[in-house]
Enzyme design. Structure first.
Site, PDB file in Angstrom:
ATOM      1  CG  ASN A   1      27.488  50.958  72.772  1.00  0.00           C
ATOM      2  OD1 ASN A   1      28.123  50.100  71.876  1.00  0.00           O
ATOM      3  ND2 ASN A   1      26.585  50.615  73.448  1.00  0.00           N
TER       4      ASN A   1
ATOM      5  CD  GLU B   1      25.946  47.103  72.874  1.00  0.00           C
ATOM      6  OE1 GLU B   1      25.598  45.900  72.722  1.00  0.00           O
ATOM      7  OE2 GLU B   1      25.574  48.000  72.477  1.00  0.00           O
TER       8      GLU B   1
ATOM      9  CG  ASP C   1      24.377  53.035  75.724  1.00  0.00           C
ATOM     10  OD1 ASP C   1      23.614  53.829  75.944  1.00  0.00           O
ATOM     11  OD2 ASP C   1      24.441  52.021  74.804  1.00  0.00           O
TER      12      ASP C   1
ATOM     13  CG  ASN D   1      20.704  51.849  76.457  1.00  0.00           C
ATOM     14  OD1 ASN D   1      20.290  52.166  75.309  1.00  0.00           O
ATOM     15  ND2 ASN D   1      21.339  50.681  76.764  1.00  0.00           N
TER      16      ASN D   1
ATOM     17  CG  ASP E   1      26.230  56.955  73.788  1.00  0.00           C
ATOM     18  OD1 ASP E   1      26.623  55.925  74.118  1.00  0.00           O
ATOM     19  OD2 ASP E   1      25.305  57.055  72.787  1.00  0.00           O
TER      20      ASP E   1
ATOM     21  CG  ASP F   1      24.032  51.044  67.178  1.00  0.00           C
ATOM     22  OD1 ASP F   1      25.208  50.853  67.957  1.00  0.00           O
ATOM     23  OD2 ASP F   1      23.156  50.456  67.475  1.00  0.00           O
ATOM     24  CG  HIS F   2      25.929  53.733  70.652  1.00  0.00           C
ATOM     25  ND1 HIS F   2      25.293  54.412  71.948  1.00  0.00           N
ATOM     26  CD2 HIS F   2      25.626  52.606  70.493  1.00  0.00           C
ATOM     27  CE1 HIS F   2      24.358  53.535  72.021  1.00  0.00           C
ATOM     28  NE2 HIS F   2      24.484  52.378  71.322  1.00  0.00           N
TER      29      HIS F   2
END
Length: 255
Positions: free
Chosen positions: A7, A34, A145, A147, A217, A246-247
């Site tokens: 991501n 994303e 991802d 989530n 992930d 951030d991933h």
């Protein structure tokens, strides 16, 4: 074959990071989430110059998925068949005889919200889709991802991330278990039972420095690929770079 997921949280911002990690990580296949780019703005030429073919499905500002491959990309499917959804969150293709499904699972915002209900409906549609894909493609990898942190080992604080929290709620984890029950395996857990390995860290409160993360992930492999999955991991280095996603990338190696 090395298959990875990342991501990137805006490909416009993170394109230099992507090109650098393609050299460092050297994946045969890399799926992205994303990307946050409309298709006409996707950096196809730069990625192809790095030695990768690419399929993508994007939109302005939000969502967006892509599949990068050193080999030919065939039988591309954009979106979940039969599920009316304007959000660009799912992309599938076949690479080297392996069916790849790239997912950017809905975040859900908060337990009980409209977006949470949408997340659960979306996951139900994905499960139906994957069930059908497995009948036609025994060699299947579902990654992206999610989530969802699968269990307490995958969160930095189980009291904070509990059954009533978004990303760890009872219903979300049950939806993930139904997907796995089709005959898929969390590849990371094929090689490690340890807690404390994360793929996402909040930008706030020194999340990465303090290792306040979640493992959301995931790379899921079918029964036909389980024994051939020889290694898996989380590549933390890109999270240390300037202006990082951030991933972190996650990956598997299949013999």
């Amino acid at each position: 074959m090395k298959i990875a997921s990342w991501n990137v949280n805006s490909l416009n911002v993170r394109l230099p990071h992507l090109l650098e990690w393609l050299k460092i990580g050297n994946p045969d296949v890399l799926v992205l989430q994303e990307t946050k780019l409309e298709d006409h703005k996707f950096p196809q030429a730069e990625i192809e110059a790095a030695g990768y073919r690419v399929a993508f499905d994007g939109q302005k500002t939000y969502n967006g998925v892509a599949i990068l491959s050193r080999q030919d990309i065939a039988d591309v499917q954009k979106g979940i068949p039969g599920f009316a959804d304007e959000q660009k969150r799912a992309l599938a293709a076949t690479v080297g005889g392996v069916r790849i499904i790239d997912l950017y699972v809905v975040n859900g915002q908060a337990v009980g919200s409209e977006k949470y209900d949408y997340k659960l409906r979306w996951l139900e549609a994905v499960t139906d889709w994957v069930r059908d894909e497995l009948t036609r493609h025994p060699q299947l990898v579902v990654l992206g991802d999610f989530n969802i942190a699968p269990d307490e080992r995958d969160v930095h604080d189980a009291a904070l991330w509990n059954d009533d929290s978004i990303l760890t709620s009872t219903a979300e984890r049950a939806a993930l278990k139904r997907l796995l029950a089709l005959g898929l395996f969390d590849s990371f857990r094929l090689h490690s039972e340890e807690a404390g390995h994360f793929s996402w860290w909040d930008y706030r409160m020194g999340g990465f420095r303090r290792n306040l993360g979640l493992r959301i992930d995931l790379v899921l492999v079918s029964e036909a690929l389980k024994a051939r999955t020889k290694a898996s991991g989380i590549e933390r280095e890109p999270r240390t770079w300037e202006r990082p996603s951030d991933h972190a990338p996650v990956w598997i190696e299949i013999e």
